[in-house]
Design a protein around this motif. Structure first.
Motif, PDB file in Angstrom:
ATOM      1  N   LEU A   1       0.805  -1.221   0.000  1.00 44.19           N
ATOM      2  CA  LEU A   1       0.000   0.000   0.000  1.00 44.19           C
ATOM      3  C   LEU A   1       0.842   1.278   0.000  1.00 44.19           C
ATOM      4  CD1 LEU A   1      -2.924  -0.875   2.438  1.00 44.19           C
ATOM      5  CD2 LEU A   1      -3.012  -0.629  -0.035  1.00 44.19           C
TER       6      LEU A   1
ATOM      7  N   TRP B   1       0.053   3.284  -2.986  1.00 41.34           N
ATOM      8  CA  TRP B   1      -1.372   3.462  -3.250  1.00 41.34           C
ATOM      9  C   TRP B   1      -1.815   4.846  -2.794  1.00 41.34           C
ATOM     10  CZ3 TRP B   1      -5.914   3.274   0.074  1.00 41.34           C
ATOM     11  CH2 TRP B   1      -7.113   3.145  -0.641  1.00 41.34           C
TER      12      TRP B   1
ATOM     13  N   PHE C   1      -6.484   5.514  -9.480  1.00 40.70           N
ATOM     14  CA  PHE C   1      -6.054   4.622  -8.415  1.00 40.70           C
ATOM     15  C   PHE C   1      -6.777   3.290  -8.495  1.00 40.70           C
ATOM     16  CE2 PHE C   1      -9.862   6.212  -6.460  1.00 40.70           C
ATOM     17  CZ  PHE C   1     -10.273   5.220  -5.587  1.00 40.70           C
ATOM     18  N   THR C   2      -6.134   2.257  -7.973  1.00 37.91           N
ATOM     19  CA  THR C   2      -6.712   0.915  -7.941  1.00 37.91           C
ATOM     20  C   THR C   2      -7.582   0.784  -6.697  1.00 37.91           C
ATOM     21  OG1 THR C   2      -4.711   0.077  -8.976  1.00 37.91           O
ATOM     22  CG2 THR C   2      -6.154  -1.537  -7.943  1.00 37.91           C
TER      23      THR C   2
ATOM     24  N   LEU D   1      -9.238  -0.955  -3.559  1.00 38.01           N
ATOM     25  CA  LEU D   1      -8.704  -1.959  -2.643  1.00 38.01           C
ATOM     26  C   LEU D   1      -9.178  -3.362  -3.020  1.00 38.01           C
ATOM     27  CD1 LEU D   1      -8.932  -0.301   0.879  1.00 38.01           C
ATOM     28  CD2 LEU D   1      -6.882  -0.840  -0.419  1.00 38.01           C
TER      29      LEU D   1
ATOM     30  N   MET E   1      -7.040  -5.236  -5.563  1.00 40.16           N
ATOM     31  CA  MET E   1      -5.635  -5.550  -5.289  1.00 40.16           C
ATOM     32  C   MET E   1      -5.464  -7.045  -5.045  1.00 40.16           C
ATOM     33  SD  MET E   1      -4.336  -2.396  -3.039  1.00 40.16           S
ATOM     34  CE  MET E   1      -3.935  -0.875  -3.844  1.00 40.16           C
TER      35      MET E   1
END
Length: 142
Positions: free
Chosen positions: A108, A111, A118-119, A121, A124
């Motif tokens: 993270l 992140w 952004f990816t 959560l 992931m």
């Protein structure tokens, strides 16, 4: 009380100074005290890059089976299937968050939920691995 008059005057003075100096990158609503200079932005980026580079080195001497969350969870799944009594007696469900915490934190580091691309959560790999492990655990219990 002159404080209510001072704040707008200061704001007006700063805006006029920015306009005269040609600084056009000020965003209304942000304090000029909160704005970073290009030097500060460069220093922050260098510091961030150094932290990310150092984070890549953290697990380089660790065996692959012990730095990959999916592989770690597979070992716990095998333990649960082969020795359910000792697995239960070890309170593994309470230990896993502490065990996986450092691995997740490293992932993270880069992140940033405030970035445009952004990816999530849930997307992931570590999140999916934990989700699959939890689902397998719930299926085996029922």
């Amino acid at each position: 009380d002159n404080s209510s008059e001072v704040i707008p005057k200061c704001r007006t003075c700063r805006r006029q100074a920015r306009e005269q100096s040609g600084e056009g990158d000020h965003h209304e609503g942000l304090s000029s005290d909160e704005e970073l200079t290009p030097t500060e932005v460069d220093e922050f980026q260098k510091s961030k890059d150094n932290v990310l580079e150092d984070s890549r080195k953290i697990f380089e001497d660790v065996h692959a089976d012990f730095c990959d969350i999916r592989k770690i969870l597979l070992k716990f799944q095998e333990w649960k299937e082969k020795f359910p009594d000792s697995y239960c007696d070890a309170y593994i469900s309470f230990c896993l968050p502490k065990l996986l915490n450092p691995l997740i934190r490293v992932q993270l580091l880069s992140w940033n939920p405030l970035e445009q691309d952004f990816t999530e959560l849930e997307e992931m790999p570590w999140f999916r691995a934990i989700e699959e492990f939890s689902e397998a655990e719930n299926v085996s219990e029922s």
